[in-house]
Design an enzyme around this catalytic site. Structure first.
Site, mmCIF file in Angstrom:
data_model
loop_
_atom_site.group_PDB
_atom_site.id
_atom_site.type_symbol
_atom_site.label_atom_id
_atom_site.label_comp_id
_atom_site.label_asym_id
_atom_site.label_seq_id
_atom_site.Cartn_x
_atom_site.Cartn_y
_atom_site.Cartn_z
ATOM 1 N N VAL A 198 19.563 66.708 30.279
ATOM 2 C CA VAL A 198 19.887 67.646 29.490
ATOM 3 C C VAL A 198 21.339 67.651 29.424
ATOM 4 O O VAL A 198 22.237 67.691 30.403
ATOM 5 C CB VAL A 198 19.420 69.001 29.843
ATOM 6 N N ASP B 215 31.550 63.727 28.973
ATOM 7 C CA ASP B 215 32.219 64.003 27.868
ATOM 8 C C ASP B 215 31.430 63.373 26.678
ATOM 9 O O ASP B 215 31.464 62.228 26.634
ATOM 10 C CB ASP B 215 33.687 63.851 27.668
ATOM 11 N N ASN C 269 22.240 69.091 24.090
ATOM 12 C CA ASN C 269 22.461 70.492 23.712
ATOM 13 C C ASN C 269 23.931 70.444 23.649
ATOM 14 O O ASN C 269 24.271 71.465 23.052
ATOM 15 C CB ASN C 269 22.011 71.097 25.113
ATOM 16 N N ARG D 129 22.445 56.900 21.012
ATOM 17 C CA ARG D 129 22.664 55.371 21.100
ATOM 18 C C ARG D 129 22.650 54.574 22.582
ATOM 19 O O ARG D 129 21.902 53.626 22.775
ATOM 20 C CB ARG D 129 24.088 55.032 20.362
ATOM 21 N N TYR E 263 31.248 73.594 11.664
ATOM 22 C CA TYR E 263 30.190 73.551 12.485
ATOM 23 C C TYR E 263 28.897 73.491 11.656
ATOM 24 O O TYR E 263 27.977 72.614 11.923
ATOM 25 C CB TYR E 263 29.994 74.967 12.960
ATOM 26 N N LYS F 232 26.114 70.295 11.628
ATOM 27 C CA LYS F 232 24.934 70.516 12.050
ATOM 28 C C LYS F 232 23.901 70.105 10.882
ATOM 29 O O LYS F 232 22.686 69.685 11.276
ATOM 30 C CB LYS F 232 24.570 71.972 12.296
ATOM 31 N N VAL G 57 21.752 83.208 20.141
ATOM 32 C CA VAL G 57 21.894 83.472 21.406
ATOM 33 C C VAL G 57 23.364 83.702 21.724
ATOM 34 O O VAL G 57 24.396 82.911 21.350
ATOM 35 C CB VAL G 57 21.472 82.198 22.224
#
EC number: 1.1.1.-
Length: 292
Positions: free
Chosen positions: A37, A95, A122, A156, A188, A192, A221
């Site tokens: 994650v 990073d 995430n 990748r 943004y 996406k 959220v």
């Protein structure tokens, strides 16, 4: 929160703002899985790692630029509370927008786990929302660097490890914003949208080898990333991080190959989603394409 029909928020009629019995992570089974994650130090990422621990995942790689000590403690506590043995936790300073950092993470995951079953991309970034002429080019592009380039670099680098695993599943954290054109959100929301196409490419190129990738909107959220959002948007951030975390754990406990390349929302009730499987497959729905 009012969205246009084209955003798909109410495409599934029953929606949720918090986790619910069907998807509760402690009832799910992730035994034997190696999971990675990113963005795991806080917010949705940390809660997702905790959810996998609650479901019994024995090997968890946590990646973030900031300290992962609190996340590690939360993961170990969650596994213990759920009655599972302590998982092997691999903390990685990461990073996602840096190729060498990602390569180093992949090497450490391979040494520690030997393979990867589930990757949750995430890590994300939200720029300050202002009209195009008022944007800072470095900040604007930095959002793409993290949200798209980061997803690309992680996918990748981890694909060779996923091909050694059993589940071979990639979950890309997306946003309902991919289907919107909110003034000020040009970096943004375009990033996406591009991520959705990258998710499809992953399946087109690797589905024959068993790889599954899908994208998911986590809900509205209130996380640290939301600090740059307009005040009227912040007021509408009413969904719990557990909703998305548990949805991801539930969706990945059994391989759902029919979800390949598709956009999902954590707000959608999973029972209704599953009941519409044939409709989705027959219409090849929940994908980015030109409808004529």
């Amino acid at each position: 929160m009012a969205f246009p029909p084209s955003a798909g928020f109410t495409w599934i009629s029953k929606t949720h703002n918090d986790t619910y019995p069907t998807i509760t992570a402690a009832k799910c089974k992730q035994h034997g899985r190696a999971v990675f994650v990113t963005g795991a130090s806080k917010g949705i990422g940390r809660v997702t790692a905790v959810a996998f621990a609650q479901a019994g995942a024995p090997s968890l790689a946590l990646g973030a630029r900031s300290s992962l000590d609190a996340a590690e403690t939360a993961v170990l506590d969650a596994a213990k509370s759920a009655g599972h043995p302590p998982p092997q936790v691999l903390k990685l300073t990461l990073d996602v927008a840096d190729e060498q950092s990602v390569a180093d993470a992949a090497a450490r995951v391979e040494r520690a786990f030997g393979r990867l079953d589930i990757l949750v991309n995430n890590a994300g970034r939200v720029e300050k929302w202002v009209p195009l002429a008022e944007t800072d080019p470095k900040s604007w592009w930095a959002t793409w660097e993290v949200n798209l380039k980061g997803t690309y670099l992680m996918t990748r680098a981890m694909l060779p490890l996923l091909l050694k695993g059993g589940e071979k599943t990639i979950v890309n954290m997306n946003s309902i914003g991919a289907h919107l054109t909110r003034p000020g959100a040009s970096a943004y929301q375009t990033g996406k949208l591009a991520m959705l196409r990258l998710t499809q490419f992953t399946c087109v190129e690797y589905a024959a080898q068993g790889v599954l990738a899908f994208a998911i909107h986590p809900g509205a959220v209130d996380t640290e990333l939301a600090s740059n959002l307009p005040e009227d948007t912040k007021a509408k951030l009413v969904d719990s991080p557990e909703l998305c975390a548990d949805t991801i754990v539930w969706l990945t406990q059994e391989k759902q190959s029919w979800l390949a390349g598709r956009y999902l929302s954590a707000n959608w009730d999973v029972a209704e989603l599953m009941a519409r499987k044939e409709e989705i497959l027959q219409g090849d729905k929940l994908k980015v394409k030109l409808v004529l």
